[in-house]
Design an enzyme around this catalytic site. Structure first.
Site, PDB file in Angstrom:
ATOM      1  N   HIS B 112      36.367  30.598  39.855  1.00 25.44           N
ATOM      2  CA  HIS B 112      35.878  29.873  38.686  1.00 25.44           C
ATOM      3  C   HIS B 112      35.021  28.667  39.047  1.00 25.44           C
ATOM      4  O   HIS B 112      34.607  27.907  38.165  1.00 25.44           O
ATOM      5  CB  HIS B 112      37.053  29.401  37.813  1.00 25.44           C
ATOM      6  N   ASP B 151      40.201  40.303  39.426  1.00 25.62           N
ATOM      7  CA  ASP B 151      41.053  39.324  38.754  1.00 25.62           C
ATOM      8  C   ASP B 151      40.987  39.540  37.241  1.00 25.62           C
ATOM      9  O   ASP B 151      39.957  39.984  36.726  1.00 25.62           O
ATOM     10  CB  ASP B 151      40.546  37.923  39.122  1.00 25.62           C
ATOM     11  N   HIS B 153      40.703  37.430  34.958  1.00 29.20           N
ATOM     12  CA  HIS B 153      39.746  36.518  34.343  1.00 29.20           C
ATOM     13  C   HIS B 153      38.359  36.785  34.894  1.00 29.20           C
ATOM     14  O   HIS B 153      38.200  37.070  36.077  1.00 29.20           O
ATOM     15  CB  HIS B 153      40.123  35.061  34.640  1.00 29.20           C
ATOM     16  N   ASP B 240      46.364  38.970  38.611  1.00 23.44           N
ATOM     17  CA  ASP B 240      46.949  38.609  37.334  1.00 23.44           C
ATOM     18  C   ASP B 240      46.769  39.680  36.275  1.00 23.44           C
ATOM     19  O   ASP B 240      47.075  39.457  35.110  1.00 23.44           O
ATOM     20  CB  ASP B 240      46.422  37.251  36.855  1.00 23.44           C
TER      21      ASP B 240
END
Lengths: 564, 436
Positions: B112, B151, B153, B240
């Site tokens: 991120h 991931d 996200h 995740d």
């Protein structure tokens, strides 16, 4: 007086140490068919004309268990293994009979799926019929929760089998495959060792020595009293190198980083000290094809010794790894480093002419004089050792670390001196000092180093404590402790409890309270967070009694050579 | 004794003495149980699996990729340098051939982190994979690389860093941005003017399970990789997507992760997010390690696994098929789309608003891509945050032609230093990084 006894490859060596000095030694060849008799004869020789009432302790380094494993003369074992999901487990089948049970314990020590007692009960009759008397029980994460192993043991106990070994009692370290191996080996040598210890105690009894503590040396350079060894006979394996290391260590008593070498006829053993403390294997010793969790000093061997055969192949000088017989000077078939030492005038035994002829013949192939050839042979030995040691240090110094602090610290083993014993020690000392650029030390005479090492080894051991204040449980597997604690159990409480347990274990091994020097080697406390708040602490503490010797050995002249 | 088919390098760096805060998901405990599981399984004894210690990354490594405001020292801690160093070590061992593949289990994560760094965002401060990759390029020469971000996200930081880089194909499949942080990652975000088509987003429906993930892998990712033919495949291995993860709504499993890894066949994997530290991470990571080593992973199962719990609905299956078709079509049509986007333009601008959730900072930025026929062209960033810091950054990309290198330097010289709090020049051609 302390008696030390070491079973080597060829002989049993024994020594009596009184007031820090060697007062008598004895040696006797080993009869592989009757190890006990070999030890007994040596002991009788040693104790003739000695006031046996003054003997305080007998320490022995024995190969009884090691040999049984190597010669495949161990007892058949039935293994009950609960491995659950994960890495495929088929390769863990080491016993004569292996049963993989249902059920699983997770990394927090929680029983996620129950074990089925029927799976064990229904096999017992058959096992009895096949006359299997020794059992091993291992589950994953049993160091955090020994309950399943204990329950299985409870099912077996009423049947009066010869031995039952539970995996968690052997070590607090994580590594399930190694735990299985170690458990198997313990069960496999149990009867063998018992026979030996029974003989030993009986014979000492007959000699009037029944009140003297008998201790057995372990691979970690420490001893344990024979009653404890009967419970954990697997810890008596591979004690030879440890005896060797301790023998050298008691002579020079260094507190620095050091390289220790024991050069025999066929091989050279390599050890290290880290600030005066023997370097250990990170997980445990390798016994043949079995990696184990048996606490052990670090030791590596190279096929290079005083009697190694020397050859010239395609213009290259090759020394060892084979030994084809005695040196030429003693009637052997091929030239050896001992012959080179004789030619250099560094060794005065044996037939000089035979040695000279052999070395000259080698020299002729390369267009060198005998003296030059001999010198080159000695230099090549030093160079070979240096290359190997540097490769080992590179490996040792890149062992994984797991905290930012350790990465930044980057503690490396960097020997500041060399200590060497063995036939070629004196000849090699200046060459090694030069090759490594650090001082090199050797003793004038030192024939029974291993026996001395066994005699002067202190008790040493370690314990592991893991506490989970969310589950309110503490586990100290080496002492088979698994108890409730309060939610407020802290790192300070853990330290205290670990040290207390360590002392308890040391006393079980045969130490007197006053001589126990305990130290914490690792500690951490992780807040466990569930949801948005801390639910408890995951505390881990390890402590050990530093390996070491009872006292320094005196009365032996030693020499130091620095690089010129 | 088990023998790995592929020589696998592992960098296991759980950074036990570092955390964002005691109770944050990114805390000391995060990889503790994973390490316990790996040790108890005896991974370190498997022949062919080798553990390495992390190197320590340097300032220059960071400056190749980021514009840390005000500077590297303020923004980047020792732990981050070690975490990145761990990824670099993993990458180096593969590049030198010491191992066939490697897996860096390091924390903290990085996907991120955008090019401009004001603080911590989505638990990330610097982009671990990007910094690793650019370090490998600096050491080993030009590489055509595909980064597959699994991931849950959207890997918005990695997308930003390689937005205009045709030699770095970025594929991210993630839970749809309309339902979760960071709120981006849509199919239309297709790459900068010099790299149109080389940023592939596959937004997935909440509740996607093994079936869906593997479908996307087989029907979108593998065909694209077949076309692209990269020198290196990097897996940004976020975990995740797992059915037990506390921060997301997906239904992936340890078996699924292992299968994905086996089929994707990455050269390097780097840990990303994943905060089900007891119920998922130990098993998922074990599965990935065994898959990468070429060992049997079929017995890696979570203690509470139930097939019916993790099955996806028919709607999700339908949606997954549709989105996969759409993405693959756009990929095949990328050159067309590129022509339309670039049509006779000199400059293409992109505006972004970036929220630093962990530190509570709001950033507004405008990126300007100056088109060039000969190379991917220089680009600039004008960025302002809500603490009134205003910066200007100029990037000269790796493949810049001589004219563009000069253009970049002239622009830097010509910008007065009083105009902004900080002005940066990032010259990738000459490995020259300065600011004023």
């Amino acid at each position: 007086m302390i008696v030390g006894l070491d079973m080597g490859g060829t002989n049993v060596d024994a020594v009596i140490i009184k007031q820090r000095k060697i007062i008598k030694t004895a040696k006797h060849p080993i009869d592989q068919a009757d190890l006990f008799a070999s030890i007994w004869t040596t002991l009788e020789k040693l104790l003739a004309d000695i006031d046996i009432t003054a003997i305080r302790q007998i320490n022995l380094s024995t190969t009884v268990s090691t040999n049984a494993i190597v010669e495949e003369k161990t007892s058949p074992v039935a293994m009950f293994i609960q491995s659950g999901p994960g890495v495929p487990h088929e390769f863990l089948a080491k016993g004569e009979k292996n049963f993989f049970l249902s059920g699983y314990i997770d990394h927090r020590g929680r029983v996620v799926k129950k074990m089925d007692p029927q799976e064990i009960k229904e096999r017992l009759n058959q096992l009895k019929q096949e006359n299997i008397q020794d059992f091993g029980i291992v589950t994953k994460f049993s160091t955090r929760n020994p309950e399943v192993e204990r329950r299985i043991k409870d099912i077996l106990t009423p049947h009066s089998f010869s031995s039952i070994t539970m995996g968690h009692t052997l070590s607090g370290k994580l590594n399930f495959p190694r735990r299985v191996n170690t458990t198997y080996l313990n069960a496999a040598v149990s009867q063998t060792f018992h026979r030996f210890s029974t003989h030993m105690k009986k014979a000492l009894d007959e000699m009037g020595l029944s009140n003297i503590p008998i201790h057995v040396l372990k691979a970690d350079g420490g001893t344990m009293q024979i009653s404890h060894a009967e419970k954990l006979p697997v810890e008596t394996i591979l004690s030879g190198p440890a005896a060797s290391l301790m023998g050298i260590h008691t002579m020079f008593a260094s507190e620095k980083d050091a390289l220790l070498l024991d050069m025999g006829g066929t091989t050279t053993d390599i050890f290290f000290l880290l600030e005066g403390v023997p370097l250990f294997e990170p997980l445990g010793i390798q016994m043949g094809a079995f990696p184990t969790l048996i606490r052990s000093i670090y030791s590596q061997s190279i096929g290079l010794g005083g009697d190694s055969s020397i050859d010239i192949i395609d213009g290259d000088l090759i020394i060892g790894p084979e030994r084809k017989g005695k040196p030429l000077a003693f009637g052997g078939p091929v030239p050896t480093p001992t012959d080179a030492m004789i030619v250099c005038g560094l060794y005065s035994e044996g037939d000089y002419d035979k040695a000279f002829a052999g070395i000259k013949s080698l020299g002729d192939t390369l267009g060198l004089s005998a003296n030059k050839m001999a010198t080159i042979i000695m230099e090549e030995m030093a160079t070979t050792i240096q290359k190997k040691v540097n490769a080992l240090l590179a490996e040792i110094n890149s062992q994984p670390v797991y905290t930012v602090r350790e990465v930044l610290e980057n503690r490396q083993v960097k020997p500041e001196e060399i200590q060497i014993i063995g036939g070629p020690a004196k000849a090699l000392t200046p060459l090694l000092a030069s090759a490594f650029n650090i001082p090199c030390k050797y003793p004038e005479h030192y024939q029974v180093a291993n026996a001395v090492g066994a005699a002067l080894a202190k008790i040493t051991t370690e314990v592991t404590l893991e506490a989970d204040t969310t589950q309110k449980i503490v586990s100290i597997p080496e002492l088979d402790i698994y108890e409730k604690i309060s939610r407020n159990f802290s790192l300070a409480d853990a330290r205290e409890r670990t040290l207390a347990s360590l002392k308890e274990l040391a006393v079980q091994l045969g130490a007197t309270e006053s001589e126990i020097e305990a130290e914490i080697t690792e500690e951490s406390s992780f807040p466990m967070v569930r949801g948005f708040s801390t639910s408890g602490e995951n505390i881990r503490v390890k402590a050990q009694i530093k390996p070491g010797f009872i006292h320094k050995l005196e009365g032996i002249d030693h020499h130091v050579t620095s690089k010129e | 004794m088990l023998q790995a088919k592929n020589k696998l390098g592992l960098v296991l760096f759980p950074a036990f003495d570092w955390a964002i805060s005691e109770t944050h998901p990114e805390r000391k405990e995060r990889l503790l149980y994973t390490q316990d599981q790996i040790f108890e399984e005896g991974i370190t004894d498997i022949e062919g699996i080798h553990l390495y210690n992390p190197a320590i990354a340097e300032e220059k490594d960071i400056l190749r990729v980021h514009f840390p405001v005000p500077d590297v020292q303020t923004r980047v801690s020792q732990s981050h340098l070690v975490s990145i160093g761990g990824a670099i070590t993993a990458g180096e061992k593969v590049m030198t051939g010491e191992v066939d593949k490697s897996f860096a289990l390091v924390r903290p994560p990085g996907h991120h982190a955008f090019r401009v760094v004001y603080g911590d965002r989505g638990f990330c401060i610097v982009n671990v994979e990007a910094v690793m990759l650019e370090n490998l390029r600096a050491q080993f020469g030009d590489l055509k690389v595909a980064i597959i971000d699994t991931d849950a996200h959207h890997g918005d930081g990695t997308e930003d860093i390689f937005w205009n880089d045709k030699d770095t194909l970025f594929i991210s499949f993630h839970q749809d941005g309309r339902t979760i942080f960071p709120g981006t990652g849509f199919v239309e975000d297709f790459g900068g003017p010099s790299a149109i088509g080389y940023n592939v987003n596959i937004p997935l429906a909440p509740g996607t399970g093994e079936e869906g993930f593997l479908y996307v892998l087989d029907h979108v990712v593998m065909p694209i990789l077949e076309d692209y033919q990269p020198d290196l495949i990097i897996n940004s291995a976020g975990q995740d997507n797992h059915y037990t993860d506390p921060l997301t709504n997906m239904n992936f499993t340890a078996q699924g992760y292992a299968k994905l890894n086996e089929r994707l066949n990455p050269d390097i994997a780097v840990l990303q997010g994943g905060y089900s530290i007891e119920g998922a991470l130990p098993y998922v990571n074990l599965g990935i390690i065994l898959a990468m080593a070429g060992l049997n992973y079929s017995q890696v199962i979570e203690p509470d696994y139930e097939a019916k719990k993790t099955r996806q609905t028919a709607d999700v299956t339908e949606y997954t098929k549709e989105i996969s078709e759409l993405v693959l079509e756009r990929w095949k049509d990328r050159d067309n789309i590129a022509r339309k986007v670039r049509a006779e333009k000199d400059v293409i601008e992109k505006e972004q608003q970036i929220y630093y959730d962990t530190d509570g900072i709001m950033e507004n930025q405008t990126q300007s891509f100056i088109l060039c026929e000969k190379c991917s062209g220089i680009n600039t960033i004008r960025s302002k945050n809500d603490t009134r810091v205003h910066i200007f950054a100029i990037t000269i990309p790796r493949d810049a032609c001589k004219a563009c290198v000069d253009k970049g330097h002239r622009l830097y010289k010509g910008t007065s230093e009083i105009k902004y709090n900080k002005t940066y020049l990032q010259d990738r051609v000459n490995e020259y990084y300065i600011s004023k």
